[in-house]
Design an enzyme around this catalytic site. Structure first.
Site, PDB file in Angstrom:
ATOM      1  N   ARG A   1      -0.086   0.337 -39.809  1.00 20.72           N
ATOM      2  CA  ARG A   1       0.440   1.682 -40.089  1.00 20.72           C
ATOM      3  C   ARG A   1       1.943   1.769 -39.811  1.00 20.72           C
ATOM      4  NH1 ARG A   1      -3.519   3.067 -36.207  1.00 20.72           N
ATOM      5  NH2 ARG A   1      -1.782   3.827 -34.938  1.00 20.72           N
TER       6      ARG A   1
ATOM      7  N   TYR B   1      37.473  24.385 -32.344  1.00 18.86           N
ATOM      8  CA  TYR B   1      37.174  25.285 -31.223  1.00 18.86           C
ATOM      9  C   TYR B   1      37.398  24.605 -29.882  1.00 18.86           C
ATOM     10  CZ  TYR B   1      34.716  28.357 -34.525  1.00 18.86           C
ATOM     11  OH  TYR B   1      34.382  29.184 -35.552  1.00 18.86           O
TER      12      TYR B   1
ATOM     13  N   HIS C   1      -3.426   4.049 -30.994  1.00 16.69           N
ATOM     14  CA  HIS C   1      -1.966   4.016 -31.171  1.00 16.69           C
ATOM     15  C   HIS C   1      -1.332   3.468 -29.891  1.00 16.69           C
ATOM     16  CE1 HIS C   1       1.634   5.050 -33.326  1.00 16.69           C
ATOM     17  NE2 HIS C   1       1.942   6.136 -32.653  1.00 16.69           N
TER      18      HIS C   1
ATOM     19  N   LYS D   1       4.617  10.921 -42.822  1.00 17.22           N
ATOM     20  CA  LYS D   1       4.569  12.239 -42.163  1.00 17.22           C
ATOM     21  C   LYS D   1       5.982  12.840 -42.084  1.00 17.22           C
ATOM     22  CE  LYS D   1       4.888   9.951 -37.671  1.00 17.22           C
ATOM     23  NZ  LYS D   1       4.089   9.382 -36.567  1.00 17.22           N
TER      24      LYS D   1
ATOM     25  N   ARG E   1      -2.261  10.738 -25.619  1.00 17.42           N
ATOM     26  CA  ARG E   1      -1.989  11.916 -26.455  1.00 17.42           C
ATOM     27  C   ARG E   1      -3.342  12.336 -27.047  1.00 17.42           C
ATOM     28  NH1 ARG E   1       3.174  10.255 -30.153  1.00 17.42           N
ATOM     29  NH2 ARG E   1       1.407   9.734 -31.493  1.00 17.42           N
TER      30      ARG E   1
ATOM     31  N   ASP F   1      29.755  24.500 -39.814  1.00 15.69           N
ATOM     32  CA  ASP F   1      29.881  24.171 -41.237  1.00 15.69           C
ATOM     33  C   ASP F   1      30.900  23.085 -41.537  1.00 15.69           C
ATOM     34  OD1 ASP F   1      28.286  26.486 -41.818  1.00 15.69           O
ATOM     35  OD2 ASP F   1      30.075  27.699 -41.473  1.00 15.69           O
TER      36      ASP F   1
ATOM     37  N   CYS G   1      31.764  21.849 -35.901  1.00 11.02           N
ATOM     38  CA  CYS G   1      31.413  23.271 -35.969  1.00 11.02           C
ATOM     39  C   CYS G   1      30.125  23.442 -36.782  1.00 11.02           C
ATOM     40  CB  CYS G   1      32.549  24.060 -36.614  1.00 11.02           C
ATOM     41  SG  CYS G   1      34.158  23.727 -35.872  1.00 11.02           S
TER      42      CYS G   1
HETATM   43  C1  LIG Z   1       4.118   7.981 -36.535  1.00 13.16           C
HETATM   44  C2  LIG Z   1       2.904   7.147 -36.429  1.00 13.16           C
HETATM   45  C3  LIG Z   1       2.886   5.808 -36.859  1.00 13.16           C
HETATM   46  C4  LIG Z   1       4.121   5.071 -37.297  1.00 13.16           C
HETATM   47  O1  LIG Z   1       4.884   4.721 -36.167  1.00 13.16           O
HETATM   48  P1  LIG Z   1       6.289   3.935 -36.338  1.00 13.16           P
HETATM   49  O2  LIG Z   1       6.737   3.676 -34.955  1.00 13.16           O
HETATM   50  O3  LIG Z   1       7.186   4.877 -37.068  1.00 13.16           O
HETATM   51  O4  LIG Z   1       5.996   2.720 -37.128  1.00 13.16           O
HETATM   52  C5  LIG Z   1       1.682   5.132 -36.854  1.00 13.16           C
HETATM   53  N1  LIG Z   1       0.554   5.749 -36.429  1.00 13.16           N
HETATM   54  C6  LIG Z   1       0.553   7.011 -35.977  1.00 13.16           C
HETATM   55  C7  LIG Z   1      -0.705   7.614 -35.493  1.00 13.16           C
HETATM   56  C8  LIG Z   1       1.710   7.757 -35.946  1.00 13.16           C
HETATM   57  O5  LIG Z   1       1.697   9.010 -35.484  1.00 13.16           O
END
Ligand SMILES: *Cc1c(COP(=O)(O)O)cnc(C)c1O
Length: 372
Positions: A220, A261, A165, A38, A136, A310, A308
């Site tokens: 994942r 600056y 998750h 992602k 979430r 740039d 800065c």
């Molecule tokens: C981003 C994400 C992951 C990966 O998580 P990491 O901590 O980068 O390994 C896995 N599952 C879902 C749903 C995510 O949004």
């Protein structure tokens, strides 16, 4: 040593990506590996990362949105694709036609996916998401039974998986991990009781590395793919991104002269400054002014004064770097140079944000370690 000067360049080592994915796939044991790409591969470039991940053993790729997943398919990626967070009102038809598995967190989302399945004639492979405590997206446990029942009865849909998750997998041993795992098991039992036989997936990078009991059918990993370690234990991961620039000018200034600056830095003695043509428009946080070092000419050297938009200046003492010399802002740290983790620690954030923040138009990308 002089090289072709660059303004701001992220060099991505695909050999490091392959190494990391092979390590993660090995840890996954019997579970398949979905590499998460992602946000343009956490700022590393989704398509090249996806290709390297597949070469090294990933059979799935995870994307945030259907648009991200379809872009991978259009680039010729044939691995299974999964997408998990789309806007209300999204048309899922292009996702189905591209063979993207879709996350479903609610009955409204199920209806939108079923509608796309009816219009396209493509059966949707859905992964029902249970919220086990991250709070979430994901279906709350109170609505899970109804979602499972609707999904099981929907002819345009096959429930390919259930998933969730973790909130605190980067704190191995934290009791919330076991609590989430127990809620996940309860959600699975409900799906089985409804006659479903879905795959299960729960583990992010941290759980892939530390919780083999939570690998289920599929893991994942995201951040560990890129070589950044989310857990306290040592792991043989290689950071894939090096952020570099070049010296474009050097000058001698006298003791008492101030730099950039606000004149926040004043030379204590006569010194040589090297000017680096990268600034906060290129992903060098202004908040690192006076708080970062670069790797230049084989050693660490401090940034003098403010970063800065740039450019910024480096204090080189009595050394005189060549024009065009490489300046490493962060890299794998192997030779003692700064890392994305070091930036994150100084800034009070995580290295995820640092590398993902390199996804910006003024930062060029170059790939190293490509195969054949
Ligand atoms: C981003 C994400 C992951 C990966 O998580 P990491 O901590 O980068 O390994 C896995 N599952 C879902 C749903 C995510 O949004």
């Amino acid at each position: 040593m002089a090289s072709d000067p660059v303004r701001a360049e992220a060099v991505i080592d695909l050999g490091a990506i392959r190494h990391n994915v092979a390590l993660l796939a090995g840890r996954a044991g019997g579970a398949a590996t979905m590499v998460v790409v992602k946000a343009d591969g956490y700022g590393h470039g989704a398509v090249p990362i996806a290709r390297a991940a597949v070469e090294a053993g990933a059979s799935w790729l995870g994307a945030c949105s259907v648009a991200e997943a379809v872009a991978l398919r259009e680039a010729g990626i044939t691995a299974r694709l999964f997408s998990w967070l789309d806007l209300p009102g999204t048309d899922f038809a292009p996702g189905l036609e591209a063979g993207v598995d879709l996350a479903v967190s609610s009955r409204a989302e199920l209806a939108a996916v079923a509608d796309a399945a009816a219009r396209t004639g493509v059966r949707a492979e859905v992964h029902l998401k249970i919220d086990t405590g991250l709070s979430r997206n994901g279906c709350p446990p109170s609505e899970w039974q109804a979602l499972v029942k609707d999904a099981a009865a929907e002819p345009g849909v096959r429930v390919a998986a259930i998933w969730s998750h973790l909130a605190r997998a980067d704190e191995p041993g934290h009791p919330s991990i076991d609590l989430q795992a127990a809620r996940f098991q309860a959600a699975y039992d409900i799906a089985r009781d409804a006659g479903l036989d879905p795959l299960r997936h729960l583990a992010n990078s941290a759980a892939t590395l530390t919780r083999p009991d939570l690998h289920f059918d599929l893991v994942r990993p995201g951040i560990a793919t890129y070589g950044l370690n989310p857990v306290p234990q040592r792991e043989d991961l290689r950071p894939a991104m090096t952020f570099r620039s070049s010296v474009v000018l050097t000058k001698r200034i006298a003791a008492g002269e101030s730099v950039s600056y606000g004149h926040t830095w004043t030379a204590a003695k006569d010194t040589t400054l090297a000017l680096v043509p990268a600034g906060y428009a290129d992903g060098v946080p202004r908040a690192l002014s006076g708080r970062m070092e670069v790797w230049l000419g084989g050693k660490r050297r401090p940034v003098a004064g403010r970063v800065c938009m740039d450019q910024f200046a480096v204090d080189c003492g009595d050394d005189e770097p060549e024009i065009g010399a490489e300046v490493v802002l962060f890299g794998d740290g192997a030779s003692g140079g700064p890392t994305a983790r070091e930036w994150a620690d100084t800034l009070g954030t995580i290295d995820y944000e640092i590398v993902t923040g390199m996804y910006r138009p003024r930062v060029a990308r170059r790939y190293a370690g490509e195969t054949g």
